[in-house]
Design a protein around this motif. Structure first.
Motif, PDB file in Angstrom:
ATOM      1  N   UNK A 123       0.822  -1.199   0.000  1.00 33.78           N
ATOM      2  CA  UNK A 123       0.000   0.000   0.000  1.00 33.78           C
ATOM      3  C   UNK A 123       0.855   1.248   0.000  1.00 33.78           C
ATOM      4  N   UNK A 124       2.131   1.104  -0.334  1.00 30.98           N
ATOM      5  CA  UNK A 124       3.034   2.254  -0.346  1.00 30.98           C
ATOM      6  C   UNK A 124       2.688   3.186  -1.501  1.00 30.98           C
ATOM      7  N   UNK A 125       2.945   4.465  -1.321  1.00 31.28           N
ATOM      8  CA  UNK A 125       2.676   5.448  -2.367  1.00 31.28           C
ATOM      9  C   UNK A 125       3.805   5.516  -3.376  1.00 31.28           C
ATOM     10  N   UNK A 126       4.066   4.426  -4.070  1.00 32.16           N
ATOM     11  CA  UNK A 126       5.202   4.352  -4.993  1.00 32.16           C
ATOM     12  C   UNK A 126       5.128   5.404  -6.098  1.00 32.16           C
ATOM     13  N   UNK A 127       3.919   5.699  -6.553  1.00 30.96           N
ATOM     14  CA  UNK A 127       3.743   6.614  -7.680  1.00 30.96           C
ATOM     15  C   UNK A 127       4.384   7.979  -7.433  1.00 30.96           C
ATOM     16  N   UNK A 136      14.928   0.950  -5.118  1.00 29.11           N
ATOM     17  CA  UNK A 136      15.445   0.349  -3.880  1.00 29.11           C
ATOM     18  C   UNK A 136      14.375  -0.482  -3.172  1.00 29.11           C
ATOM     19  N   UNK A 137      13.141   0.024  -3.149  1.00 29.15           N
ATOM     20  CA  UNK A 137      12.044  -0.703  -2.478  1.00 29.15           C
ATOM     21  C   UNK A 137      11.718  -1.991  -3.226  1.00 29.15           C
ATOM     22  N   UNK A 138      11.608  -1.908  -4.544  1.00 31.79           N
ATOM     23  CA  UNK A 138      11.291  -3.110  -5.335  1.00 31.79           C
ATOM     24  C   UNK A 138      12.416  -4.136  -5.261  1.00 31.79           C
ATOM     25  N   UNK A 139      13.658  -3.682  -5.321  1.00 29.86           N
ATOM     26  CA  UNK A 139      14.798  -4.607  -5.232  1.00 29.86           C
ATOM     27  C   UNK A 139      14.793  -5.323  -3.883  1.00 29.86           C
ATOM     28  N   UNK A 161       2.201   2.340 -11.012  1.00 27.03           N
ATOM     29  CA  UNK A 161       2.856   2.923  -9.831  1.00 27.03           C
ATOM     30  C   UNK A 161       4.373   2.896  -9.884  1.00 27.03           C
ATOM     31  N   UNK A 162       4.943   1.981 -10.662  1.00 23.25           N
ATOM     32  CA  UNK A 162       6.394   1.882 -10.787  1.00 23.25           C
ATOM     33  C   UNK A 162       6.772   2.392 -12.171  1.00 23.25           C
ATOM     34  N   UNK A 163       7.724   3.307 -12.212  1.00 29.74           N
ATOM     35  CA  UNK A 163       8.167   3.869 -13.491  1.00 29.74           C
ATOM     36  C   UNK A 163       8.624   2.752 -14.421  1.00 29.74           C
TER      37      UNK A 163
END
Length: 197
Positions: A123-127, A136-139, A161-163
């Protein structure tokens, strides 16, 4: 007649007022959004990590879907929301920390002793995050996932949400899932995974 409020709704809104960029929504996730997230879990998913537990709307739904308390790990960065989650789910491991540190935190908790997670729901605001922070978060997340595990994320924006450059750099495939109108604001679910060789 008394109004019926979601547990923790005021706590969540107060935290959003303090830091709208860090707390990405004005209200907890709806039951419909939680169901749409859970529908994306692999059929045999047993071990799940939740990033950004908030007030526990998705945590509650995961437990309701049969994920055992000992097999769920919840990470929350906000101290007040973390305390709220600990009170609400006393038998679920709820950690206070940054998602970039997930592998170290999960190892320290002992969660990874039984192997990697089957899925991560976020539920993080990745966008709204800078691309290096997204990366870093996805890795960190994929370091804690089994080889064919999924990373399930929801977003309020019109785009993923992820570039695209971040997803491509990490070798991730993305699939757009359900659009959930019955959420404040409406949200779209996205699923990220590494292609199987």
């Amino acid at each position: 007649m008394k109004s019926v409020r979601k547990p923790g709704a005021w706590t969540f809104f107060r935290q959003w007022l303090k830091n709208p960029l860090r707390v990405a929504a004005v209200a907890p996730s709806s039951a419909e959004l939680a169901a749409a997230m859970i529908a994306e879990l692999p059929d045999e998913a047993r071990r799940v990590i939740e990033l950004g537990g908030g007030t526990g709307a998705i945590t509650r739904a995961l437990l309701g879907a049969g994920i055992q308390e000992r097999d769920l790990l919840v990470l929350e960065l906000n101290e007040e929301l973390h305390a709220h989650l600990q009170l609400r789910f006393p038998r679920v491991p709820v950690l206070l920390g940054d998602a970039r540190m997930l592998p170290a935190l999960a190892r320290e908790q002992g969660y990874l002793e039984d192997g990697p997670a089957d899925a991560i729901v976020s539920g993080l605001g990745l966008l709204t995050m800078p691309h290096p922070l997204q990366r870093d978060i996805l890795a960190a997340a994929f370091e804690c996932l089994r080889e064919d595990g999924v990373f399930v994320q929801f977003t309020y924006g019109p785009s993923a949400p992820v570039a695209e450059a971040v997803a491509r750099g990490l070798g991730l495939q993305v699939r757009r899932g359900e659009f959930v109108l019955r959420n404040v604001p409406p949200a779209t679910v996205y699923v990220y995974r590494k292609p199987q060789r």
